[in-house]
Design a protein around this motif. Structure first.
Motif, short mmCIF file in Angstrom:
data_model
loop_
_atom_site.label_atom_id
_atom_site.label_comp_id
_atom_site.label_asym_id
_atom_site.label_seq_id
_atom_site.Cartn_x
_atom_site.Cartn_y
_atom_site.Cartn_z
N GLY A 190 37.98 34.82 27.19
CA GLY A 190 37.48 33.88 28.18
C GLY A 190 37.52 34.53 29.55
N VAL A 191 36.47 34.35 30.33
CA VAL A 191 36.36 35.02 31.62
C VAL A 191 36.24 33.99 32.74
CG1 VAL A 191 35.00 36.62 33.03
CG2 VAL A 191 35.15 36.96 30.54
N ILE A 192 37.00 34.19 33.79
CA ILE A 192 36.77 33.45 35.04
C ILE A 192 36.50 34.48 36.12
CG2 ILE A 192 39.28 33.22 35.45
CD1 ILE A 192 38.46 30.53 36.93
N ALA A 193 35.30 34.39 36.68
CA ALA A 193 34.84 35.36 37.68
C ALA A 193 34.52 34.63 38.97
CB ALA A 193 33.59 36.10 37.18
N THR A 194 35.02 35.15 40.07
CA THR A 194 34.84 34.54 41.38
C THR A 194 34.12 35.50 42.30
OG1 THR A 194 36.89 33.28 41.11
CG2 THR A 194 36.03 33.49 43.33
N LEU A 195 33.11 35.02 43.00
CA LEU A 195 32.40 35.87 43.94
C LEU A 195 33.30 36.22 45.12
CD1 LEU A 195 28.75 34.49 44.27
CD2 LEU A 195 29.57 36.45 42.96
N SER A 196 33.48 37.51 45.32
CA SER A 196 34.18 38.00 46.49
C SER A 196 33.18 38.81 47.31
CB SER A 196 35.40 38.84 46.06
OG SER A 196 36.16 39.22 47.19
N CYS B 171 40.30 37.62 34.37
CA CYS B 171 40.15 36.94 35.66
C CYS B 171 39.85 38.01 36.71
CB CYS B 171 41.43 36.18 35.98
SG CYS B 171 41.39 35.26 37.53
N VAL B 172 38.66 37.96 37.30
CA VAL B 172 38.23 39.03 38.19
C VAL B 172 37.52 38.50 39.43
CG1 VAL B 172 37.98 40.78 36.37
CG2 VAL B 172 36.05 39.27 36.91
N ALA B 173 37.50 39.36 40.46
CA ALA B 173 36.70 39.12 41.65
C ALA B 173 35.50 40.06 41.59
CB ALA B 173 37.52 39.40 42.91
N LEU B 174 34.31 39.56 41.95
CA LEU B 174 33.09 40.36 41.86
C LEU B 174 32.34 40.40 43.18
CD1 LEU B 174 31.65 39.09 38.44
CD2 LEU B 174 33.02 41.14 38.86
N HIS B 175 31.85 41.58 43.51
CA HIS B 175 30.99 41.77 44.68
C HIS B 175 29.55 41.86 44.21
CE1 HIS B 175 29.17 43.35 48.27
NE2 HIS B 175 28.90 44.50 47.69
N PRO B 176 28.67 40.95 44.64
CA PRO B 176 27.31 40.92 44.10
C PRO B 176 26.33 41.85 44.81
CG PRO B 176 27.61 39.08 45.58
CD PRO B 176 28.96 39.80 45.51
#
Length: 220
Positions: free
Chosen positions: A113-119, A163-168
């Motif tokens: 299961g993945v929870i990804a948040t835009l950073s 659980c990660v932070a992602l730069h778009p």
């Protein structure tokens, strides 16, 4: 496969939703305009998140502001206003933290299961070479720390969680309209494809990380 997209009517959130639905996912969206989800209001976050029933294979948090309405990111220390900084933190750091409070309940217990948040790359302290944008940079640095800590905690009970932070990148939306001329931009649909490809390739060994749209790790 089930996904929860928070900020589902924004530029990136809408593109993520459309891409997932096109790939056959069952997508639940939350947004201010449709659901009254106000990330800056703890009671609103609690009400909307408590109403969700998992498990979700992906929770994607597509929320953020550069500055409050009628304001702009600070170019100097003298431009900092306490009330503006508090507003940016409320949306970019505190709101996602309150969302993460529900992650353990909404992610699969024994499956991936993945929870990804835009950073944002500007939230990297190590990558900061030009200064400025104090509230936005600091709020995203705070978000990164929250994500990293959440990954550690989730990993104790959800061994396959990510659980990660992602730069778009710089995405061509109203969010970046005033600043996009300084950077190469991508359309929301392309950003969504890039981010979902990164997510698909993540493993539990990557949890707690900060990655860009190409899957490259970003220095804290």
């Amino acid at each position: 496969m089930r996904a929860l997209v928070i900020g589902a009517t924004g530029g990136i959130g809408a593109a993520i939703t459309a891409q997932l639905q096109g790939d056959g996912w069952d997508v639940t969206g939350l947004s201010r305009s449709v659901d009254g989800f106000d990330v800056g209001n703890p009671a609103s976050v609690e009400r909307c998140m408590a109403a969700q029933e998992g498990p979700f294979d992906l929770i994607f948090v597509a929320l953020g502001i550069l500055a409050p309405l009628q304001s702009a990111p600070e170019k100097s220390l003298s431009a900092i206003k306490a009330e503006d900084m508090a507003a940016v933190y409320a949306v970019n750091a505190i709101g996602p933290a309150l969302i993460l409070r529900h992650a353990a309940r909404l992610l699969p217990k024994d499956n991936r299961g993945v929870i990804a948040t835009l950073s944002a790359r500007v939230g990297s302290i190590g990558d900061n070479k030009i200064g400025g944008w104090y509230s936005y940079r600091a709020s995203k640095a705070a978000l990164n720390q929250i994500v990293h800590g959440a990954a550690i905690e989730l990993g104790r009970s959800h061994k396959q969680s990510i659980c990660v932070a992602l730069h778009p990148g710089t995405v061509a939306t109203s969010f970046t309209a005033d600043y996009a001329g300084r950077h190469k931009t991508v359309e929301p649909q392309d950003a969504a494809k890039n981010l979902l490809t990164v997510i698909a390739n993540l493993t539990p060994d990557n949890t707690g990380g900060f990655f860009d749209y190409a899957g490259q790790e970003i220095v804290w």
